[in-house]
Design a protein around this motif. Structure first.
Motif, PDB file in Angstrom:
ATOM      1  N   VAL A  11       5.562  19.184  42.819  1.00  0.00           N
ATOM      2  CA  VAL A  11       5.979  18.886  41.453  1.00  0.00           C
ATOM      3  C   VAL A  11       6.093  20.206  40.713  1.00  0.00           C
ATOM      4  O   VAL A  11       5.578  21.236  41.150  1.00  0.00           O
ATOM      5  CB  VAL A  11       4.975  17.958  40.727  1.00  0.00           C
ATOM      6  CG1 VAL A  11       4.868  16.630  41.449  1.00  0.00           C
ATOM      7  CG2 VAL A  11       3.597  18.612  40.618  1.00  0.00           C
ATOM      8  N   ILE A  67       1.156  17.795  43.830  1.00  0.00           N
ATOM      9  CA  ILE A  67       0.694  16.878  42.785  1.00  0.00           C
ATOM     10  C   ILE A  67      -0.829  16.926  42.668  1.00  0.00           C
ATOM     11  O   ILE A  67      -1.390  16.758  41.590  1.00  0.00           O
ATOM     12  CB  ILE A  67       1.174  15.432  43.069  1.00  0.00           C
ATOM     13  CG1 ILE A  67       0.825  14.493  41.911  1.00  0.00           C
ATOM     14  CG2 ILE A  67       0.597  14.912  44.381  1.00  0.00           C
ATOM     15  CD1 ILE A  67       1.608  14.737  40.665  1.00  0.00           C
ATOM     16  N   ILE A 105       6.039  17.466  33.297  1.00  0.00           N
ATOM     17  CA  ILE A 105       5.774  17.459  34.737  1.00  0.00           C
ATOM     18  C   ILE A 105       6.885  16.659  35.421  1.00  0.00           C
ATOM     19  O   ILE A 105       7.121  15.502  35.080  1.00  0.00           O
ATOM     20  CB  ILE A 105       4.413  16.832  35.068  1.00  0.00           C
ATOM     21  CG1 ILE A 105       3.292  17.493  34.255  1.00  0.00           C
ATOM     22  CG2 ILE A 105       4.119  16.928  36.558  1.00  0.00           C
ATOM     23  CD1 ILE A 105       3.044  18.948  34.592  1.00  0.00           C
ATOM     24  N   PRO A 107       8.740  15.482  39.240  1.00  0.00           N
ATOM     25  CA  PRO A 107       8.655  15.432  40.708  1.00  0.00           C
ATOM     26  C   PRO A 107       9.788  16.233  41.329  1.00  0.00           C
ATOM     27  O   PRO A 107      10.877  16.341  40.769  1.00  0.00           O
ATOM     28  CB  PRO A 107       8.810  13.936  41.015  1.00  0.00           C
ATOM     29  CG  PRO A 107       9.561  13.374  39.850  1.00  0.00           C
ATOM     30  CD  PRO A 107       9.177  14.204  38.656  1.00  0.00           C
ATOM     31  N   CYS A 117       3.369  11.601  38.410  1.00  0.00           N
ATOM     32  CA  CYS A 117       3.444  12.697  37.440  1.00  0.00           C
ATOM     33  C   CYS A 117       2.928  12.249  36.080  1.00  0.00           C
ATOM     34  O   CYS A 117       2.290  13.025  35.361  1.00  0.00           O
ATOM     35  CB  CYS A 117       4.884  13.194  37.329  1.00  0.00           C
ATOM     36  SG  CYS A 117       5.496  14.018  38.811  1.00  0.00           S
ATOM     37  N   SER A 189       6.190  13.271  31.313  1.00  0.00           N
ATOM     38  CA  SER A 189       6.817  13.344  32.631  1.00  0.00           C
ATOM     39  C   SER A 189       8.109  12.543  32.614  1.00  0.00           C
ATOM     40  O   SER A 189       8.274  11.602  31.829  1.00  0.00           O
ATOM     41  CB  SER A 189       5.878  12.810  33.711  1.00  0.00           C
ATOM     42  OG  SER A 189       5.568  11.452  33.458  1.00  0.00           O
TER      43      SER A 189
END
Length: 348
Positions: A11, A67, A105, A107, A117, A189
């Protein structure tokens, strides 16, 4: 999944901090993501890029980790930024609310979901307010459960677009009423959001705002996923775009010869408008006003480039990868991709 990414579940965090004129301090924030208090490197973590904009007095630090590791890396960077930067003395053209202004954040592949996330974003938000008493957070995107309000909407609700926002009137998600020193931090996210800025050769903000309105997603004829501001920048006007990844595959190319980059998360396809299309559209609209363009800059990378460079950096165990980029390191990516990366790291 490639061999280099096996087991990494990558991530990225495009950490936005309200400082760019003291580049050494911004680098200290980046290093805090990479090394613990004793100087020991955090395994499987790299900083791909640091983008400093002196007029905006804003920097974007591209942190990549698994992650499982991203939380501590990002929290440590945020704590360092809060230690070093004081919003009471901040000045810059770009809107901002906090010393740590934005913590998104994203992925970087099929092996991590946006929900994962979102969980980490919420943990980072709680962790920041615990480690730095007096900090305050609003949530956006998938972290803003159950409403999942987008960043543009949340920023508007927080007063981010106002010249003098009233922090006492905002409703934070976590933490106290925002203090002037730390301000207010957005944490959230979503699928990857790219930043693409096009400079037009004029100082007339009215022209810039007309162009921004024309390409903004919310307006008829706008570009999908594009959120945009027109800002004075280095004696000209910059059309500053957040380019969100949108669900599905493009049904048409909107007169663009290059294909739209696409990827998938959890089996869901996403795509985003290419920077070349944004640049061409801005140039077309500016030309109607008798104005040319001065160049285009990507603040970091496209999602595909970010993944590829992350795998390269981690396979070579390069923590401070932004320094290697400045040296012109030879990439293991295809030549045309490397050329685009070098091209994107600076204004044209």
């Amino acid at each position: 999944m490639t061999a280099t990414s096996l087991g990494r579940r990558l991530v990225t965090c495009l950490l936005n901090v309200s400082e760019a004129r003291r580049e050494d301090l911004v680098e200290s924030v980046a290093k805090a993501a990479l090394y613990d208090s004793e100087g020991i490197r955090r395994d499987g973590t790299t900083v791909l890029n640091i983008f400093n904009d002196h007029d905006y007095n804003r920097s974007v630090i591209t942190i990549v980790a698994s992650i499982e590791s991203i939380r501590e890396a990002v929290l440590s960077a945020c704590v360092k930024a809060c230690e070093l930067f004081d919003m009471r003395t901040h000045s810059g053209v770009h809107p901002c609310l906090g010393a740590v202004d934005l913590v998104p954040i994203y992925p970087l592949g099929e092996d991590v979901g946006i929900e994962d996330c979102a969980q980490e974003s919420c943990a980072i938000a709680r962790g920041l307010t615990q480690r730095v008493p007096g900090t305050s957070v609003f949530l956006f995107g998938w972290a803003d459960s159950p409403l999942q309000r987008g960043l543009a909407q949340r920023r508007k609700e927080m007063g981010w677009f106002k010249k003098t926002p009233d922090l006492n009137s905002v409703r934070v998600c976590i933490g106290p009423v925002p203090q002037k020193r730390f301000g207010l931090t957005g944490v959230g996210s979503s699928p990857y959001v790219m930043n693409c800025n096009v400079t037009i050769d004029t100082q007339d903000l009215t022209i810039g705002r007309k162009i921004a309105t024309a390409i903004r997603e919310s307006n008829l004829g706008g570009l999908p996923g594009v959120q945009v501001l027109a800002l004075p920048h280095e004696g000209a006007v910059e059309i500053a775009c957040n380019v969100e990844s949108v669900p599905g595959r493009p049904l048409h190319q909107m007169s663009e010869t290059s294909p739209w980059p696409s990827f998938s998360i959890g089996g869901q396809p996403y795509c985003h408008v290419p920077a070349s299309l944004i640049s061409a559209r801005v140039a077309e609209l500016a030309g109607r006003h008798g104005v040319g363009t001065k160049g285009t800059a990507l603040v970091g990378f496209t999602p595909i480039e970010c993944r590829g460079l992350a795998e390269l950096a981690l396979s070579r165990q390069i923590a401070e990868f932004w320094k290697e980029q400045k040296k012109g390191v030879h990439c293991l990516l295809p030549v045309d991709s490397c050329n685009r990366l070098r091209h994107s790291l600076r204004p044209l």
